[in-house]
Write a protein that holds these residues in place. Structure first.
Motif, PDB file in Angstrom:
ATOM      1  N   ASN A 121       0.667  -1.799  -0.143  1.00 43.48           N
ATOM      2  CA  ASN A 121      -0.071  -0.002   0.419  1.00 43.48           C
ATOM      3  C   ASN A 121       0.820   0.789  -0.395  1.00 43.48           C
ATOM      4  N   GLN A 122       2.220   1.068  -0.388  1.00 46.15           N
ATOM      5  CA  GLN A 122       3.006   2.092  -0.682  1.00 46.15           C
ATOM      6  C   GLN A 122       1.793   3.416  -1.287  1.00 46.15           C
ATOM      7  N   SER A 123       2.601   4.754  -0.979  1.00 43.45           N
ATOM      8  CA  SER A 123       2.200   5.243  -1.738  1.00 43.45           C
ATOM      9  C   SER A 123       3.707   6.520  -2.149  1.00 43.45           C
ATOM     10  N   LEU A 124       4.773   6.366  -2.320  1.00 43.57           N
ATOM     11  CA  LEU A 124       5.881   6.639  -2.475  1.00 43.57           C
ATOM     12  C   LEU A 124       5.455   6.684  -3.995  1.00 43.57           C
ATOM     13  N   LEU A 125       5.678   6.311  -4.691  1.00 39.58           N
ATOM     14  CA  LEU A 125       6.160   5.734  -6.345  1.00 39.58           C
ATOM     15  C   LEU A 125       4.941   5.381  -6.754  1.00 39.58           C
ATOM     16  N   ASP A 126       4.347   5.959  -7.814  1.00 42.88           N
ATOM     17  CA  ASP A 126       2.792   5.767  -8.401  1.00 42.88           C
ATOM     18  C   ASP A 126       3.592   5.532 -10.112  1.00 42.88           C
ATOM     19  N   ILE A 127       3.292   4.633 -10.609  1.00 43.77           N
ATOM     20  CA  ILE A 127       4.045   4.310 -12.062  1.00 43.77           C
ATOM     21  C   ILE A 127       3.044   3.960 -13.091  1.00 43.77           C
ATOM     22  N   GLY A 128       1.907   5.221 -13.916  1.00 41.15           N
ATOM     23  CA  GLY A 128       0.683   4.725 -14.161  1.00 41.15           C
ATOM     24  C   GLY A 128       1.226   4.153 -15.862  1.00 41.15           C
ATOM     25  N   GLU A 129       0.157   3.522 -16.641  1.00 45.42           N
ATOM     26  CA  GLU A 129       0.545   3.725 -18.264  1.00 45.42           C
ATOM     27  C   GLU A 129       1.290   4.581 -18.878  1.00 45.42           C
ATOM     28  N   HIS A 130       0.735   6.009 -18.723  1.00 49.43           N
ATOM     29  CA  HIS A 130       1.453   6.923 -18.877  1.00 49.43           C
ATOM     30  C   HIS A 130       1.769   7.572 -18.406  1.00 49.43           C
ATOM     31  N   SER A 131       2.221   7.914 -16.678  1.00 50.49           N
ATOM     32  CA  SER A 131       2.610   8.103 -15.839  1.00 50.49           C
ATOM     33  C   SER A 131       3.030   8.227 -15.025  1.00 50.49           C
ATOM     34  N   MET A 132       3.943   8.861 -14.198  1.00 49.98           N
ATOM     35  CA  MET A 132       5.075   8.425 -13.271  1.00 49.98           C
ATOM     36  C   MET A 132       5.171  10.091 -11.869  1.00 49.98           C
ATOM     37  N   THR A 133       4.067   9.453 -10.872  1.00 51.74           N
ATOM     38  CA  THR A 133       4.271   9.829  -9.793  1.00 51.74           C
ATOM     39  C   THR A 133       5.461   9.844  -8.772  1.00 51.74           C
ATOM     40  N   PHE A 134       5.296  10.632  -7.789  1.00 50.31           N
ATOM     41  CA  PHE A 134       6.383  10.653  -6.377  1.00 50.31           C
ATOM     42  C   PHE A 134       6.009  11.207  -5.825  1.00 50.31           C
TER      43      PHE A 134
END
Length: 239
Positions: A121-134
């Motif tokens: 359930n980490q919320s540090l890094l999210d890699i989507g199909e067309h995105s990256m969020t830190f």
């Protein structure tokens, strides 16, 4: 030996595009491909002053007395990457006394962060199909600590954000000068973390950082921003 292993885990987080508690300059390039494995390369330089600090705080290990601290950490780090099921084609090389470069391919960066200890359930890094969020703030800092056990080390915990919330930059640097000497503050002020993301398609939007080419995004921040964590360290890039 225990604390040297903790330093190794710290370096693993660097290549996972997180942050590092030491006086250094890091440039990390992450290239996302449309298919197959993705690619990362980095260069990493640690200032002599902080090498001395690390060695002062580390326990003496007679079995490795002839191996420089950073050389052992980098060597152990290379092995850790080679053993990871999310990586392949790992290669690290020493450039000079305290400078290194490396490359590796990865299948799932978000999975790597999770497996290193941040949890499902980490919320540090999210890699989507067309995105990256830190996103890193005091609210999820506790997720970073298992990934980087070094942060909880009793000898270094006092330098991090948990013990320095609300402290101004000037007051923090004054404290560092008192604890580590006059070389401490300028070494920290020179330390910068830079991440470049090469996207498989043209960048459509981003927050924070800058777009340096149609498919290249760059996010850079001074180390002291992490040490104080007065504001979230965050970015998003979409393509």
């Amino acid at each position: 030996m225990k604390r040297r292993n903790q330093i190794t885990r710290l370096l693993i987080a660097v290549l996972a595009s997180l942050v590092l508690v030491s006086g250094c300059t890091i440039t990390e390039n992450i290239s996302f491909k449309q298919t197959g494995y993705h690619y990362s390369d980095f260069d990493f330089t640690v200032e002599d002053f902080f090498i001395a600090v690390l060695e002062d705080f580390s326990e003496f290990d007679p079995e490795n007395e002839d191996i420089p601290l950073m050389d052992k950490a980098i060597g152990d780090f290379e092995k850790a990457l080679q053993y990871s099921p999310t990586t392949r084609n790992v290669g690290l090389k020493k450039l000079d006394e305290h400078s290194y470069e490396g490359v590796f391919e990865f299948s799932n960066l978000q999975r790597l962060i999770t497996d290193l200890g941040a949890g499902e359930n980490q919320s540090l890094l999210d890699i989507g199909e067309h995105s990256m969020t830190f996103f890193l703030s005091m609210d999820n800092y506790d997720q970073l600590v298992p990934v980087i056990p070094f942060l909880a080390d009793e000898n270094f915990e006092a330098f991090g954000p948990v013990y320095n919330q609300g402290l101004s930059e000037a007051d923090y640097l004054e404290m560092i000068s008192f604890m580590l000497g006059e070389e401490g503050p300028p070494a920290i002020e020179r330390s910068v973390i830079t991440l470049r993301v090469n996207t498989p398609k043209e960048i459509t939007s981003f927050s924070n950082g800058k777009k340096v080419a149609q498919r290249v995004y760059e996010f850079s921040f001074p180390l002291i921003d992490f040490l104080l964590l007065a504001e979230p360290i965050t970015f998003t890039v979409r393509w």
